[in-house]
Write a protein that holds these residues in place. Structure first.
Motif, PDB file in Angstrom:
ATOM      1  N   LEU A 302       0.831  -1.195   0.000  1.00 26.94           N
ATOM      2  CA  LEU A 302       0.000   0.000   0.000  1.00 26.94           C
ATOM      3  C   LEU A 302       0.868   1.248   0.000  1.00 26.94           C
ATOM      4  O   LEU A 302       1.831   1.354   0.790  1.00 26.94           O
ATOM      5  CB  LEU A 302      -0.910   0.032   1.240  1.00 26.94           C
ATOM      6  CG  LEU A 302      -1.873  -1.133   1.454  1.00 26.94           C
ATOM      7  CD1 LEU A 302      -2.717  -0.885   2.705  1.00 26.94           C
ATOM      8  CD2 LEU A 302      -2.775  -1.323   0.249  1.00 26.94           C
ATOM      9  N   ASP A 303       0.536   2.180  -0.857  1.00 29.54           N
ATOM     10  CA  ASP A 303       1.207   3.479  -0.863  1.00 29.54           C
ATOM     11  C   ASP A 303       0.507   4.360   0.185  1.00 29.54           C
ATOM     12  O   ASP A 303      -0.149   5.356  -0.129  1.00 29.54           O
ATOM     13  CB  ASP A 303       1.126   4.100  -2.254  1.00 29.54           C
ATOM     14  CG  ASP A 303       1.924   5.401  -2.327  1.00 29.54           C
ATOM     15  OD1 ASP A 303       2.805   5.612  -1.465  1.00 29.54           O
ATOM     16  OD2 ASP A 303       1.644   6.202  -3.245  1.00 29.54           O
ATOM     17  N   PHE A 304       0.664   3.950   1.454  1.00 28.80           N
ATOM     18  CA  PHE A 304      -0.094   4.592   2.534  1.00 28.80           C
ATOM     19  C   PHE A 304       0.671   4.413   3.836  1.00 28.80           C
ATOM     20  O   PHE A 304       1.235   3.342   4.095  1.00 28.80           O
ATOM     21  CB  PHE A 304      -1.482   3.944   2.653  1.00 28.80           C
ATOM     22  CG  PHE A 304      -2.370   4.582   3.677  1.00 28.80           C
ATOM     23  CD1 PHE A 304      -3.000   5.791   3.432  1.00 28.80           C
ATOM     24  CD2 PHE A 304      -2.601   3.961   4.901  1.00 28.80           C
ATOM     25  CE1 PHE A 304      -3.837   6.368   4.372  1.00 28.80           C
ATOM     26  CE2 PHE A 304      -3.441   4.528   5.845  1.00 28.80           C
ATOM     27  CZ  PHE A 304      -4.060   5.741   5.585  1.00 28.80           C
ATOM     28  N   SER A 305       0.711   5.456   4.634  1.00 29.38           N
ATOM     29  CA  SER A 305       1.374   5.399   5.941  1.00 29.38           C
ATOM     30  C   SER A 305       0.337   5.508   7.055  1.00 29.38           C
ATOM     31  O   SER A 305      -0.609   6.307   6.954  1.00 29.38           O
ATOM     32  CB  SER A 305       2.372   6.550   6.088  1.00 29.38           C
ATOM     33  OG  SER A 305       3.399   6.450   5.130  1.00 29.38           O
ATOM     34  N   LEU A 306       0.517   4.712   8.089  1.00 30.00           N
ATOM     35  CA  LEU A 306      -0.349   4.841   9.253  1.00 30.00           C
ATOM     36  C   LEU A 306       0.097   5.984  10.150  1.00 30.00           C
ATOM     37  O   LEU A 306      -0.660   6.435  11.006  1.00 30.00           O
ATOM     38  CB  LEU A 306      -0.368   3.535  10.057  1.00 30.00           C
ATOM     39  CG  LEU A 306      -1.022   2.333   9.367  1.00 30.00           C
ATOM     40  CD1 LEU A 306      -1.143   1.162  10.311  1.00 30.00           C
ATOM     41  CD2 LEU A 306      -2.388   2.696   8.801  1.00 30.00           C
ATOM     42  N   SER A 307       1.320   6.431   9.982  1.00 31.04           N
ATOM     43  CA  SER A 307       1.768   7.620  10.691  1.00 31.04           C
ATOM     44  C   SER A 307       1.406   8.846   9.845  1.00 31.04           C
ATOM     45  O   SER A 307       1.441   8.802   8.618  1.00 31.04           O
ATOM     46  CB  SER A 307       3.277   7.579  10.942  1.00 31.04           C
ATOM     47  OG  SER A 307       3.967   7.418   9.723  1.00 31.04           O
ATOM     48  N   SER A 308       1.045   9.898  10.516  1.00 32.19           N
ATOM     49  CA  SER A 308       0.614  11.114   9.828  1.00 32.19           C
ATOM     50  C   SER A 308       1.746  12.140   9.807  1.00 32.19           C
ATOM     51  O   SER A 308       2.443  12.327  10.806  1.00 32.19           O
ATOM     52  CB  SER A 308      -0.606  11.718  10.536  1.00 32.19           C
ATOM     53  OG  SER A 308      -0.853  13.031  10.114  1.00 32.19           O
ATOM     54  N   PHE A 309       1.928  12.819   8.678  1.00 34.40           N
ATOM     55  CA  PHE A 309       2.974  13.834   8.560  1.00 34.40           C
ATOM     56  C   PHE A 309       2.769  14.941   9.602  1.00 34.40           C
ATOM     57  O   PHE A 309       3.715  15.383  10.262  1.00 34.40           O
ATOM     58  CB  PHE A 309       2.963  14.442   7.150  1.00 34.40           C
ATOM     59  CG  PHE A 309       3.991  15.519   6.970  1.00 34.40           C
ATOM     60  CD1 PHE A 309       5.317  15.202   6.702  1.00 34.40           C
ATOM     61  CD2 PHE A 309       3.634  16.859   7.081  1.00 34.40           C
ATOM     62  CE1 PHE A 309       6.266  16.204   6.544  1.00 34.40           C
ATOM     63  CE2 PHE A 309       4.581  17.872   6.916  1.00 34.40           C
ATOM     64  CZ  PHE A 309       5.897  17.534   6.644  1.00 34.40           C
ATOM     65  N   LYS A 310       1.518  15.360   9.767  1.00 36.20           N
ATOM     66  CA  LYS A 310       1.248  16.433  10.722  1.00 36.20           C
ATOM     67  C   LYS A 310       1.573  15.988  12.143  1.00 36.20           C
ATOM     68  O   LYS A 310       2.127  16.743  12.941  1.00 36.20           O
ATOM     69  CB  LYS A 310      -0.220  16.862  10.633  1.00 36.20           C
ATOM     70  CG  LYS A 310      -0.568  17.578   9.338  1.00 36.20           C
ATOM     71  CD  LYS A 310      -2.022  18.004   9.326  1.00 36.20           C
ATOM     72  CE  LYS A 310      -2.365  18.732   8.033  1.00 36.20           C
ATOM     73  NZ  LYS A 310      -3.784  19.151   7.998  1.00 36.20           N
ATOM     74  N   GLN A 311       1.224  14.737  12.465  1.00 36.65           N
ATOM     75  CA  GLN A 311       1.476  14.243  13.808  1.00 36.65           C
ATOM     76  C   GLN A 311       2.971  14.030  14.049  1.00 36.65           C
ATOM     77  O   GLN A 311       3.447  14.170  15.173  1.00 36.65           O
ATOM     78  CB  GLN A 311       0.724  12.933  14.042  1.00 36.65           C
ATOM     79  CG  GLN A 311      -0.792  13.116  14.181  1.00 36.65           C
ATOM     80  CD  GLN A 311      -1.494  11.796  14.343  1.00 36.65           C
ATOM     81  OE1 GLN A 311      -1.799  11.145  13.366  1.00 36.65           O
ATOM     82  NE2 GLN A 311      -1.718  11.401  15.572  1.00 36.65           N
ATOM     83  N   ASN A 312       3.698  13.675  12.993  1.00 42.92           N
ATOM     84  CA  ASN A 312       5.131  13.414  13.152  1.00 42.92           C
ATOM     85  C   ASN A 312       5.862  14.604  13.762  1.00 42.92           C
ATOM     86  O   ASN A 312       6.797  14.445  14.552  1.00 42.92           O
ATOM     87  CB  ASN A 312       5.766  13.077  11.803  1.00 42.92           C
ATOM     88  CG  ASN A 312       5.376  11.678  11.331  1.00 42.92           C
ATOM     89  OD1 ASN A 312       4.894  10.875  12.125  1.00 42.92           O
ATOM     90  ND2 ASN A 312       5.582  11.409  10.056  1.00 42.92           N
ATOM     91  N   PHE A 313       5.430  15.812  13.404  1.00 38.88           N
ATOM     92  CA  PHE A 313       6.126  17.000  13.865  1.00 38.88           C
ATOM     93  C   PHE A 313       5.301  17.796  14.883  1.00 38.88           C
ATOM     94  O   PHE A 313       5.502  18.989  15.063  1.00 38.88           O
ATOM     95  CB  PHE A 313       6.511  17.864  12.659  1.00 38.88           C
ATOM     96  CG  PHE A 313       7.504  17.175  11.763  1.00 38.88           C
ATOM     97  CD1 PHE A 313       8.857  17.187  12.059  1.00 38.88           C
ATOM     98  CD2 PHE A 313       7.062  16.456  10.656  1.00 38.88           C
ATOM     99  CE1 PHE A 313       9.759  16.520  11.247  1.00 38.88           C
ATOM    100  CE2 PHE A 313       7.973  15.795   9.841  1.00 38.88           C
ATOM    101  CZ  PHE A 313       9.327  15.813  10.138  1.00 38.88           C
TER     102      PHE A 313
END
Length: 704
Positions: A302-313
């Motif tokens: 899947l071209d999908f991440s369970l982690s969110s870019f906004k949450q990462n930072f």
């Protein structure tokens, strides 16, 4: 921080075949999961149809409507940008499967069939479905034409595969598979799966939740991993109550737990987890060695991440802390489980309330207190501004402006009780019934059934020329039993008459559901009259033992501030169907020839330990040998099986009851046994032979 994933599990109060209602609750759960910033949402087993469809799973309509609802859900604007795990039945190559549908952004990613089906106790899954039985095998599934046109897809993978996201690996395990000796999560963990999804349709049973939790905790302690558990909640149309308790665990630690007994139709829990902690927990060389020697799963990329870019930072985004498991006592389980089950049954049956013959004894008091508990739970939900519950209450009471949060006030509208006394009833039981009804707030009717029973006896005398008498007045055992049964069955007739007409008397519309109040021990022994007032529409205590009911009333006496319940606990259990004399007062345990704790032991050995008469005797020799002789134990076992055999036919007409006990006697549902038995001649001979040897051994020891 890029390895922080937020994931959600939910519990839904689904209703078998309520396709639109089930669909809407699923969509609402997805919306709530996204509001909690989750990137993955797990729902319960067979959530689109409801778990309890039973033989409706054999109908093609069920599959057609499931696909229609699935398309609606995964194309819904509120259901995008989140990985979805949704349960529904699927037919593949003319074979029916219980499946999980993995979907993302309006497309189906994988259909994962259940590998192992549940076929014990209350469950008959292999009657409707076929297990996949092919670990790691994946085939091509061609979507129904209207589904393909709707989703712009023609084919999708079906089988035992895992999902490779950009930042972690997800595997699927369905309900029973967790309970099997060789659970799939072990092999999946060895192949790198870090997040396990388990959709369940697990029903409530007294003292069961700790077992369920222990299995999940052990799996993540041993293998490492993040485990999401989802479950149905509520009554979906049958005897079972699904008790929710969705959970999220990581490496053996509980991060989130849903409520066990609650009226909310949709409840979503979530947790933020660092998947690096999973990788760190798998440092043992044995894990790596076993992993490289096991065959691999097919991966769906899947071209999908369970982690969110906004949450990462987001510096405030941190992993969820662990918490202790919330387990309630069996007394609280009895107070809340059957109460929630009754509420679902009442609101979905469109009835106006409940009618209960309130005898003044412990059993009917227990049923009454459970209704009181239901009123407490409902009014508490109204206080919490649950608009769904409030709308149901207003419809049931027939008042569009009703808003009371007083349990007693609610009971005055929806709960009706009646003491149906006879010349054999005592003033004590009449008084207890009246005071309990007043404390709960039910609309109470006090009546005498003597006119009705005398009319029946007079009719018999006119037809036959003979008038039966009680045993205390010179009658035979047959006469005595017949006169008792007349009273018991008259009460059943009156219960249905009053349940139909009492709302009319008060100017209300609709009719009432009649509640039963026979416990599981009496049903096991057959200590009841067939078609008496234990015959009803539903029975909240039919799966509960007398011992547990006593401890339940001990608990609610203080928890619900009902001191009157002590009088019920102190009273000798009696049917009050025979005249009382100076030398005789009818007692249930004397009539049965065994105590209620003994009955519970017989029930557990018969059902759970799977004992026949001979093996039960051998078990009880060691359990009761310190206070009973082998001959006395033999006599009790033989007496139990004699009455169990001759009364087994009564369970074929048992009122549908809330399933709560592991030794339930629900005929051809939970307990599959015949109802016509031969005498236990050979079994009794073997028991007597062994009892005699024990007695002889004891005599020799004393002589030495």
């Amino acid at each position: 921080m890029e390895h922080y994933v937020t994931i959600a599990s939910c519990q839904l109060n689904q209703w078998a075949l309520d396709f639109e209602g089930n669909r809407d609750r699923i969509i609402e759960s997805i919306k709530q999961a996204k509001e909690q910033k989750a990137r993955l949402r797990l729902g319960p087993e067979l959530e689109i149809t409801g778990y309890g469809c039973e033989d409706h799973f054999l109908e093609s309509d069920t599959y057609t409507h499931s696909w229609e609802m699935l398309c609606w859900i995964i194309k819904h604007p509120d259901c995008q940008n989140i990985l979805l795990d949704i349960g529904m039945p699927v037919m593949h190559k003319s074979v029916r499967h219980n499946c999980r549908i993995l979907a993302l952004d309006g497309k189906i990613i994988l259909i994962r069939p259940k590998l192992w089906l549940c076929d014990d106790g209350n469950f008959r899954e292999s009657r409707w479905f076929t297990p996949w039985l092919r670990p790691r095998v994946v085939e091509t599934y061609y979507l129904p034409t209207f589904v393909g046109d709707s989703l712009s897809q023609t084919q999708v993978p079906i089988g035992d595969a895992i999902l490779q996201c950009k930042d972690t690996v997800v595997g699927i395990e369905t309900c029973e598979e967790l309970f099997t000796p060789s659970s799939p999560h072990v092999d999946m963990a060895l192949d790198g799966v870090e997040i396990f999804l388990n959709a369940s349709g697990s029903h409530h049973e007294l003292r069961k939740l700790s077992t369920r939790y222990g299995l999940i905790q052990n799996s993540t302690q041993k293998c490492g991993g993040i485990y999401l558990y989802s479950n149905q909640r509520g009554c979906d149309g049958g005897r079972l109550y699904y008790d929710g308790c969705a959970m999220i665990l990581s490496n053996g630690a509980l991060l989130a737990q849903g409520s066990q007994f609650c009226l909310r139709d949709v409840e979503v829990i979530s947790a933020t987890v660092d998947v690096d902690t999973v990788r760190s927990s798998r440092f043992q060389p044995s894990h790596g060695l076993q992993g490289v020697t096991r065959p691999s799963y097919e991966r769906i990329y899947l071209d999908f991440s369970l982690s969110s870019f906004k949450q990462n930072f987001d510096m405030h985004n941190k992993p969820t802390d662990g918490q202790p498991i919330r387990l309630v006592s069996p007394q609280e389980e009895i107070a809340y489980g059957p109460a929630c089950w009754l509420w679902d049954y009442l609101r979905r049956s469109r009835s106006g309330g409940f009618f209960l013959p309130l005898s003044g004894g412990l059993d009917s008091a227990s049923s009454a207190v459970i209704v009181h508990s239901m009123c407490r739970i409902v009014t508490s939900a109204i206080k919490d501004n649950d608009q769904t519950v409030l709308a149901d209450v207003r419809r049931i009471v027939g008042d569009p402006n009703y808003s009371s949060t007083c349990p007693k006030e609610l009971a005055s509208h929806i709960f009706y009780t009646s003491f149906m006394g006879s010349e054999n009833s005592s003033k004590e039981t009449r008084g207890r019934a009246k005071e309990l009804a007043s404390r709960i707030g039910s609309y109470h009717v006090d009546m005498s059934i003597d006119t009705m029973t005398r009319a029946i006896v007079s009719l018999f005398a006119m037809v036959t020329g003979k008038t039966p008498q009680f045993r205390s007045r010179g009658g035979s055992q047959a006469e005595n039993l017949a006169l008792q049964n007349i009273q018991a069955r008259s009460r059943m007739l009156l219960a249905y008459l009053f349940a139909q007409l009492l709302p009319w008397v008060r100017g209300y519309s609709g009719s009432l559901l009649v509640l039963g109040s026979s416990n599981v021990d009496e049903s096991l022994r057959g200590y009841m009259t067939k078609y008496d007032c234990s015959s009803a529409d539903v029975n909240p205590i039919g799966g509960v033992s007398k011992t547990d009911l006593k401890s339940f009333l001990e608990y609610t006496k203080d928890a619900f501030d009902m001191p009157i319940l002590q009088d019920f606990l102190d009273a000798t259990p009696t049917a009050e169907l025979e005249p009382t004399t100076e030398n005789y007062v009818q007692s249930d345990e004397v009539d049965m020839g065994m105590t209620y704790p003994e009955l519970s032991m017989f029930g557990r050995l018969r059902k759970i330990a799977k004992c026949g008469p001979f093996s039960m005797f051998n078990e009880l020799i060691h359990k009761w040998g310190d206070h009973l002789s082998p001959t006395e134990i033999a006599s009790k076992v033989k007496r139990f099986f004699y009455y169990y055999g001759i009364n087994r036919h009564k369970v074929t007409t048992l009122t549908p009851s809330y399933h709560a006990e592991t030794y339930g006697v629900d005929d051809n549902r939970y307990d599959l046994r015949q109802f016509l038995y031969p005498s236990w001649t050979w079994q009794n001979k073997r028991i007597d032979e062994v009892a005699a040897k024990y007695e002889e051994h004891e005599r020799r020891n004393k002589d030495q």
